[in-house]
Structure formats: C-alpha cells, structure tokens
Design an enzyme around this catalytic site. Structure first.
Site, PDB file in Angstrom:
ATOM      1  CG  PHE A 123      -1.993   1.019   1.170  1.00  0.00           C
ATOM      2  CD1 PHE A 123      -3.130   0.808   0.413  1.00  0.00           C
ATOM      3  CD2 PHE A 123      -1.865   2.218   1.847  1.00  0.00           C
ATOM      4  CE1 PHE A 123      -4.127   1.775   0.342  1.00  0.00           C
ATOM      5  CE2 PHE A 123      -2.851   3.185   1.784  1.00  0.00           C
ATOM      6  CZ  PHE A 123      -3.986   2.967   1.036  1.00  0.00           C
ATOM      7  CG  ASP A 192      -1.016  -1.709   7.211  1.00  0.00           C
ATOM      8  OD1 ASP A 192      -2.173  -1.923   7.624  1.00  0.00           O
ATOM      9  OD2 ASP A 192      -0.679  -0.662   6.625  1.00  0.00           O
ATOM     10  CE1 TYR A 217      -9.849   4.100   5.460  1.00  0.00           C
ATOM     11  CE2 TYR A 217      -9.007   5.345   7.326  1.00  0.00           C
ATOM     12  CZ  TYR A 217      -8.826   4.814   6.068  1.00  0.00           C
ATOM     13  OH  TYR A 217      -7.637   5.000   5.421  1.00  0.00           O
ATOM     14  CE  LYS A 218      -8.521   0.733   4.179  1.00  0.00           C
ATOM     15  NZ  LYS A 218      -7.069   0.656   4.154  1.00  0.00           N
ATOM     16  NE  ARG A 364     -10.252  -2.675  -3.204  1.00  0.00           N
ATOM     17  CZ  ARG A 364      -9.671  -1.912  -2.288  1.00  0.00           C
ATOM     18  NH1 ARG A 364      -8.500  -2.247  -1.799  1.00  0.00           N
ATOM     19  NH2 ARG A 364     -10.235  -0.793  -1.890  1.00  0.00           N
TER      20      ARG A 364
HETATM   21  C1  LIG Z   1      -6.271   1.746   4.036  1.00  0.00           C
HETATM   22  C2  LIG Z   1      -4.854   1.495   4.328  1.00  0.00           C
HETATM   23  C3  LIG Z   1      -4.074   2.445   4.979  1.00  0.00           C
HETATM   24  C4  LIG Z   1      -4.663   3.765   5.305  1.00  0.00           C
HETATM   25  O1  LIG Z   1      -3.817   4.665   5.922  1.00  0.00           O
HETATM   26  P1  LIG Z   1      -4.390   6.064   6.382  1.00  0.00           P
HETATM   27  O2  LIG Z   1      -3.295   6.665   7.144  1.00  0.00           O
HETATM   28  O3  LIG Z   1      -5.626   5.807   7.179  1.00  0.00           O
HETATM   29  O4  LIG Z   1      -4.767   6.838   5.170  1.00  0.00           O
HETATM   30  C5  LIG Z   1      -2.764   2.107   5.291  1.00  0.00           C
HETATM   31  N1  LIG Z   1      -2.245   0.905   4.953  1.00  0.00           N
HETATM   32  C6  LIG Z   1      -2.985  -0.021   4.307  1.00  0.00           C
HETATM   33  C7  LIG Z   1      -2.404  -1.335   3.967  1.00  0.00           C
HETATM   34  C8  LIG Z   1      -4.302   0.255   3.965  1.00  0.00           C
HETATM   35  O5  LIG Z   1      -5.016  -0.655   3.308  1.00  0.00           O
END
Ligand SMILES: *Cc1c(COP(=O)(O)O)cnc(C)c1O
Length: 405
Positions: A123, A192, A217-218, A364
């Site tokens: 990511f 992560d 938030y997911k 997706r």
């Molecule tokens: C959604 C996501 C993030 C989000 O990071 P934010 O700091 O909340 O924007 C980070 N890492 C992964 C792997 C994600 O899927």
C-alpha cells in the site's frame, strides 16, 4: 442462482446483523474494505456524545464520560479481534502516523541495522513512510518480491514491514512463517492489518509479532477518517520509544512537567489530544464486530466470495481473477484484472453495485460479511455479466475519472 442465494441467506447465522447497519436502497455495497457501512447505533451514540457529554457536561466529560481513557478502551476492544491482549493495543491517529511511530520505535531498538524491508506494490502510504524516513537518514528502504522476502532478510535488516492482506489482490501472507523468518534473521516485524482487522482471524501474539497497525474505517466501520490502531508486543512495551513525544503520551500529562517521560504502557503511543467524536463512532463499529465474532465473519466471508465466483462461472463470465483461488489464502475480497476496469467499475456503480477500481487495471470487490447477503452476490454477478455482455461500460459517461477513484 437467486433461489439458491435466498436459500443460503435463510440459513445464514449472521442474517439478523444486516439490519444493524444503514444500507441505502438500491445499492449493493462491495466496498466495505474501503469505507465500512454506518452502524445504525452510531448516529444515536454521536448525538449523545455531542449533546450530553460535550454540550452539557463540557470539560468534565474527560473524567465523567471517560474521554481520557477512550483510546485505550477502544484499543482493548480491538485487541482480542487481532489476537492481542488488551494492554497491547491503542486506538489513535491514522495508520500512516502509527506506521511512522512504530517504524521509528523498531529502528531505535536495532542499533547497527537500518534497513526496513517490504515488498513492491505494498500500500502506498506504507512505502512512502519508509521513503520519508530514508530521506531523513533514519532508515534504508529495501523492497523484495513476495517469493524473495525471506532471502532478503540479512543482518542489515532492522524491520520487516508487510501488509497482511494485500489491498489490491487480497492475497494474505503467512504471518507465522514470515515473523519466524524475520526473527531468525534478527529483524523485528511490523504488520499492517488494514485489510484484515475486523474481517479475518489474526493471531498477533500467537505469531509473536512485534508491532502492528490497522485501519478503523474499513471492516471496523468507524466512519470516514476514523482513528487507526497500533499494537506493541508486551515484551517491547517498556523498551519501545516513539518519536512523536506529545503530552498525551507522557507518563503524567497533567503534571505539566517541562520534561518528557514516556507513559510506561501502550499510552506512550499517544501524541496529542484524542479525537473523541471519531473514537466514539469507532467504538460502536468495533462493538458490533466483536458481537458478531471474527470466526463467524470469516466463515461467511469465504462462503460469500466462493458463491460470487460460482455465480460468475455459471454465467460464463470470463474475467481474470488476480486473487488466490484458495479462500484460505485471501482476505475478504476478490479482485479481477481487466484493461477497462475503470469504466466497468463506473458502469456497475451506475447500476448501484459499488465496488472499486485500483489503478491501473484492477476491479476490486470487498465482501464485508457483517451486512452482505448471498442474494447480493448473485445480483452483483448478474450486473457484472450484463455490463460485460452488453458493452455498457463503453459509454462515454463511464470513462471520466473523478478525483478519488
Ligand atoms: C487503508 C490502508 C491504509 C490507510 O492509511 P491512512 O493513514 O488511514 O490513510 C494504510 N495501509 C494499508 C495497507 C491500507 O489498506
């Protein structure tokens, strides 16, 4: 197929939970892995926090409503859902900021080693945070393809930092195996969990993981920009030092001392004043996921995604699956590759089927098991088949890109 879907829905042990979410009419929401749906209990809880705790009780609420303990309280509720003990997890800041804190902490614990090892295509924010630290001379970034990660673990690697469920392909890492390999090479591990937490079982303590972060938030349905969470293994709680030494991470914030002294426990990860409204909303989402239970969610997520594939295959839809075919090796999503993925995604959204597009060619679909039905799978598969068969996606209106894709 619809008949079979309805039969499966009737026997679904989680069917009653769908009604605990606000789901707009005419929408099949396959993007709960980007922004989870709104639990029906959230507006009422926020109304209470705003009107009563803030509006009426004002500053007293830091004590009377327990605001000051909210980051640790929500963290403790997330902990068992990711295989951790309550005092090892705290809800705070964003995933990106928590990555910075924990990468720094790990590097400080590894004198003589500077390399942070990750994979290309991780990511973006994860890679960018290492990049930024490299520019400051704090870290060295090394990327190795999945199959070569273990080989790349030499004695310069301070930290192996990976995303458990890949955001594009949904492929999961074997957390136990990689953590062991990293430890054997003298490296620490930071996982992560953004696309895992709240959807699939994770066993941080069972794998002896050192650090972890994840998103609120997911699958935890905490709302847009909800606070994230961070985990520090008990054995590192004392030694770990994070660089954002704000007053809320102090051992005694209200002693107003001139000198920083880190809190002894997980609270040392705090920096500034916690966002109470965001944490209150996140708590509702976490409570609901905990009530349903991760094992039941995971079982349903696998059943949903397998049923979706079955529906596509029965309709003769030929589209490249990039997620692992074995449900045990993927998160709660299916991703497909198509050169016109963007327009197809837009055409589906036009029909009320909300999935998402990931650059350059990934379509997706996330299967948030708490509120989706088998019927939604059958219908989404029908829409996808029709969009592809009719070439509907070729219409001009589906080609234009918005700022957020
Ligand atoms: C959604 C996501 C993030 C989000 O990071 P934010 O700091 O909340 O924007 C980070 N890492 C992964 C792997 C994600 O899927």
């Amino acid at each position: 197929m619809l008949e079979r879907a309805r039969f499966l829905d009737a026997g679904d042990p989680l069917r009653e939970f769908r009604d605990r979410f606000m789901l707009p009419d005419g929408v099949i929401y396959l993007d709960g892995n980007s922004l989870g749906c709104l639990p029906k209990a959230t507006p009422a809880r926020l109304e209470e926090v705003v009107r009563e705790e803030w509006g009426r009780d004002l500053i007293r609420s830091w004590n009377t409503a327990g605001w000051i303990d909210l980051p640790a309280r929500v963290g403790a509720k997330i902990a068992p859902l990711i295989g951790a003990r309550p005092h090892q997890v705290i809800a705070c800041d964003s995933t990106s900021v928590n990555l910075f804190k924990l990468i720094s902490a790990a590097l400080a614990m590894q004198p003589g080693r500077k390399v942070v090892l990750s994979e290309p295509g991780n990511f973006p924010t994860d890679l960018y945070m290492i990049d930024g630290m490299e520019r400051q001379g704090l870290a060295k970034r090394r990327l190795a393809e999945r199959g070569q990660l273990i080989e790349a673990l030499d004695d310069s690697v301070a930290l192996l930092m990976l995303t458990h469920t890949h955001y594009k392909t949904g492929e999961t890492f074997d957390m136990a195996e990689l953590t062991r390999a990293a430890h054997d090479a003298g490296a620490l591990v930071l996982w992560d969990l953004s696309h895992s937490g709240g959807a699939l079982p994770v066993d941080l303590d069972g794998c002896a993981a050192d650090f972890a972060v994840g998103c609120g938030y997911k699958y935890f349905n905490g709302g847009p920009g909800a606070p994230a969470y961070a985990f520090v293994a008990e054995k590192h709680l004392e030694a770990a030092r994070q660089p954002l030494t704000g007053w809320m991470g102090h051992a005694a914030p209200f002693a107003f001392s001139d000198d920083y002294e880190a809190a002894p426990g997980i609270e040392k990860l705090l920096c500034g004043t916690p966002p109470i409204l965001g944490l209150a909303a996140l708590e509702v989402g976490v409570d609901l996921i905990a009530e349903i239970g991760i094992d039941r969610l995971y079982a349903k997520s696998q059943a949903l995604s397998e049923f979706f594939r079955q529906c596509l295959s029965e309709r003769g839809v030929a589209i490249d699956l990039v997620s692992p075919t074995d449900p045990a090796r993927r998160g709660s999503q299916l991703s497909f590759r198509h050169q016109d993925a963007y327009a197809i995604c837009q055409a589906l959204i036009g029909r009320g089927v909300i999935g998402d597009f990931r650059d350059p060619d990934i379509l997706r679909f996330g299967f948030a098991p708490a509120y989706l039905r088998f019927e939604d799978m059958a219908e989404a598969a029908r829409h996808l088949a029709e969009v592809l068969e009719t070439g509907e996606w070729q219409r001009g209106e589906f080609q234009e890109r918005a700022a957020v894709t």
